[in-house]
Design an enzyme around this catalytic site. Structure first.
Site, PDB file in Angstrom:
ATOM      1  N   ARG A 269     -15.856  81.990  -3.543  1.00  0.00           N
ATOM      2  CA  ARG A 269     -15.116  83.535  -3.693  1.00  0.00           C
ATOM      3  C   ARG A 269     -14.949  83.791  -5.323  1.00  0.00           C
ATOM      4  O   ARG A 269     -14.574  83.226  -6.071  1.00  0.00           O
ATOM      5  CB  ARG A 269     -13.659  83.502  -2.921  1.00  0.00           C
ATOM      6  CG  ARG A 269     -12.601  83.038  -4.031  1.00  0.00           C
ATOM      7  CD  ARG A 269     -11.379  83.459  -3.299  1.00  0.00           C
ATOM      8  NE  ARG A 269     -10.355  82.409  -3.563  1.00  0.00           N
ATOM      9  CZ  ARG A 269      -9.463  82.128  -4.654  1.00  0.00           C
ATOM     10  NH1 ARG A 269      -9.848  82.717  -5.704  1.00  0.00           N
ATOM     11  NH2 ARG A 269      -8.504  81.066  -4.710  1.00  0.00           N
ATOM     12  N   HIS A 273      -7.737  84.777  -5.125  1.00  0.00           N
ATOM     13  CA  HIS A 273      -7.357  84.595  -3.676  1.00  0.00           C
ATOM     14  C   HIS A 273      -6.872  85.675  -2.709  1.00  0.00           C
ATOM     15  O   HIS A 273      -7.488  86.112  -1.745  1.00  0.00           O
ATOM     16  CB  HIS A 273      -6.278  83.564  -3.488  1.00  0.00           C
ATOM     17  CG  HIS A 273      -5.856  83.398  -2.069  1.00  0.00           C
ATOM     18  ND1 HIS A 273      -6.218  82.680  -1.198  1.00  0.00           N
ATOM     19  CD2 HIS A 273      -4.631  83.752  -1.775  1.00  0.00           C
ATOM     20  CE1 HIS A 273      -5.493  82.586  -0.094  1.00  0.00           C
ATOM     21  NE2 HIS A 273      -4.609  83.501  -0.510  1.00  0.00           N
ATOM     22  N   TYR A 282      -6.093  78.852 -13.000  1.00  0.00           N
ATOM     23  CA  TYR A 282      -6.477  77.665 -12.246  1.00  0.00           C
ATOM     24  C   TYR A 282      -7.954  77.292 -12.166  1.00  0.00           C
ATOM     25  O   TYR A 282      -8.571  76.416 -11.861  1.00  0.00           O
ATOM     26  CB  TYR A 282      -5.825  77.442 -10.913  1.00  0.00           C
ATOM     27  CG  TYR A 282      -6.470  78.542  -9.707  1.00  0.00           C
ATOM     28  CD1 TYR A 282      -7.492  78.467  -9.016  1.00  0.00           C
ATOM     29  CD2 TYR A 282      -5.259  79.651  -9.473  1.00  0.00           C
ATOM     30  CE1 TYR A 282      -7.715  79.434  -8.098  1.00  0.00           C
ATOM     31  CE2 TYR A 282      -5.706  80.618  -8.756  1.00  0.00           C
ATOM     32  CZ  TYR A 282      -6.997  80.701  -8.011  1.00  0.00           C
ATOM     33  OH  TYR A 282      -7.410  81.224  -7.086  1.00  0.00           O
TER      34      TYR A 282
HETATM   35  C1  LIG Z   1       0.988  77.466   7.951  1.00  0.00           C
HETATM   36  C2  LIG Z   1       0.645  78.236   6.297  1.00  0.00           C
HETATM   37  N1  LIG Z   1       0.815  77.388   5.273  1.00  0.00           N
HETATM   38  C3  LIG Z   1       0.810  78.253   3.895  1.00  0.00           C
HETATM   39  C4  LIG Z   1       0.302  79.626   3.885  1.00  0.00           C
HETATM   40  C5  LIG Z   1       0.211  80.398   2.539  1.00  0.00           C
HETATM   41  N2  LIG Z   1      -1.251  80.399   2.317  1.00  0.00           N
HETATM   42  C6  LIG Z   1      -1.694  81.584   2.460  1.00  0.00           C
HETATM   43  S1  LIG Z   1      -3.579  81.647   2.280  1.00  0.00           S
HETATM   44  C7  LIG Z   1      -3.483  79.928   1.874  1.00  0.00           C
HETATM   45  C8  LIG Z   1      -4.783  79.207   1.296  1.00  0.00           C
HETATM   46  C9  LIG Z   1      -5.603  78.928   2.435  1.00  0.00           C
HETATM   47  O1  LIG Z   1      -6.851  78.568   1.864  1.00  0.00           O
HETATM   48  P1  LIG Z   1      -8.126  78.403   2.667  1.00  0.00           P
HETATM   49  O2  LIG Z   1      -7.670  77.889   4.146  1.00  0.00           O
HETATM   50  O3  LIG Z   1      -9.038  77.536   1.653  1.00  0.00           O
HETATM   51  O4  LIG Z   1      -8.849  79.849   2.886  1.00  0.00           O
HETATM   52  P2  LIG Z   1      -9.348  80.704   1.695  1.00  0.00           P
HETATM   53  O5  LIG Z   1      -8.015  81.373   1.215  1.00  0.00           O
HETATM   54  O6  LIG Z   1      -9.745  79.980   0.391  1.00  0.00           O
HETATM   55  O7  LIG Z   1     -10.468  81.601   2.073  1.00  0.00           O
HETATM   56  C10 LIG Z   1      -2.153  79.497   1.506  1.00  0.00           C
HETATM   57  C11 LIG Z   1      -1.742  78.079   1.602  1.00  0.00           C
HETATM   58  C12 LIG Z   1       0.168  80.144   5.252  1.00  0.00           C
HETATM   59  N3  LIG Z   1      -0.303  81.428   5.071  1.00  0.00           N
HETATM   60  N4  LIG Z   1       0.270  79.659   6.308  1.00  0.00           N
END
Ligand SMILES: Cc1ncc(C[n+]2csc(CCOP(=O)(O)OP(=O)(O)O)c2C)c(N)n1
Length: 368
Positions: A269, A273, A282
């Protein structure tokens, strides 16, 4: 059971790529896709990129409150969309899949309506921005809770199998989602039931600021498929043709009764985020710049040029046309205005319950 006749091998050390960085076809089988289809892949990736750029303007001008940039994910997203039987199969996406929505055929105006939460949104502003769905196209509404859509995707696939519908349930998520309990529970259940489900991880190496090395000790995400007893494919998700061909093969494998598959598509990406994140805290600018040099759109452009299917004039026309479509759709969505407050009582149940009817009357009275 894995058949030898299938083109791709699961559990490869290196990600499966069919087009190299210079745009040359490097697969050991002939590329026999029609020119219009190939140009369509390029158009969809470009549309996704331009949409991503527009979203940045929406957030900077205060017209929306949340964006999750998808630039860098386009090849994987477009490959997935093209491999599905759109409107027949079911898609269970996540919040970074706005490019996938475009490639699935969700109209720009609907996408902007969802981002604005206004009357152009079929969900009537009930969801936060970047959380679309489409009843018309069998797209399950995105939920913010990471991996919470894996068990419903598994459940839908089990239902498809029991009812013999010939559909497949395709579910996308990030690398961070693979650390969630729902992820293991959902895939395990689908695997045990031999359900027609494809689980596709868009691995961009970060879950907000948590990098992959803090997410898993496994060599690859695809390797985790061993634990479920299903094949795991490791794919270069910056290569649209690799994404398309592998997804197509595994979706048809699931459709023909061979059970679930896990696919890991390696992407990057480029943006933060979300609109609430500062990614420079980071990861380095150099790392992002290096990833941009591997850009999926530019790589496919080189491929098309080598096939004699690309020239600058066509590219400029295409960009101008897409930009005009996007601008017009945004204008049209904005012109739709706010969702009337009473709309919150619509579509809650097939038949409204007595307390909803009472509450609706109270709100109506209040608004008078
Ligand atoms: C159950 C839960 N825990 C924590 C969060 C907070 N959160 C939102 S996005 C995210 C990261 C997700 O990363 P990834 O699955 O790798 O997808 P990316 O955003 O990198 O595409 C987190 C921890 C959430 N939304 N739901």
């Amino acid at each position: 059971m894995i058949k030898d006749s299938w083109t791709f091998k699961p559990f490869t050390d290196r990600p499966i790529a069919l087009v190299d960085e210079q745009g040359s076809w490097v697969a050991d089988f002939p590329m026999e896709l029609p020119p219009d289809f190939l140009r369509g892949l390029y158009r969809d990736m470009l549309a996704a990129r331009l949409l991503d750029e527009k979203f940045v303007i929406l957030i900077r001008t205060g017209k929306t409150s949340f964006i999750a940039p998808h630039a860098g994910h386009e090849a994987a997203q477009v490959g997935i969309a093209q491999a599905l039987q759109r409107g027949h199969d079911w898609l269970f996406p996540y919040y970074r899949d706005m490019g996938l929505m475009v490639a699935m055929g969700v109209p720009f105006k609907e996408i902007f309506g969802q981002m604005l939460g206004n009357a152009a949104d079929p969900a009537k502003g009930r969801q936060m921005p970047s959380h679309p769905g489409s009843r018309a196209l069998n797209i399950f509404t995105v939920c913010s809770a990471i991996a919470s859509h894996i068990p419903p995707a598994a459940g839908a696939a089990i239902s498809m199998k029991l009812q013999g519908t010939g559909q497949v349930s395709v579910c996308t998520f990030g690398d961070g989602a693979t650390s969630e309990g729902d992820w293991y529970a959902g895939i395990n259940f689908a695997a045990v039931q031999g359900a027609p489900a494809v689980f596709a991880c868009l691995n961009n190496r970060y879950a907000i600021s948590v990098d992959l090395s803090h997410q898993t000790a496994a060599h690859t995400i695809a390797d985790k498929a061993h634990a479920f007893g299903i094949p795991g494919y490791h794919v270069d998700g910056m290569d649209v043709l690799a994404s398309y061909f592998v997804m197509q093969e595994v979706i048809e494998r699931a459709r023909s009764g061979h059970g679930p598959v896990l696919v890991e598509l390696e992407v990057y990406r480029y943006g933060p985020h979300s609109s609430a994140d500062d990614d420079l805290r980071y990861r380095s600018k150099e790392e992002v710049e290096a990833a941009k040099r591997r850009d999926p759109i530019e790589r496919f452009r080189r491929f098309l040029e080598k096939q004699g299917l690309w020239n600058l004039e066509w590219d400029e026309m295409l960009r101008a046309d897409l930009k005009a479509q996007i601008d017009r759709a945004l204008e049209e969505a904005e012109a739709m205005g706010e969702v009337p407050a009473l709309a919150m009582f619509d579509d809650v149940f097939a038949e409204p319950t007595w307390n909803l009817i009472e509450q609706r009357a109270l709100v109506q009275e209040e608004l008078r």
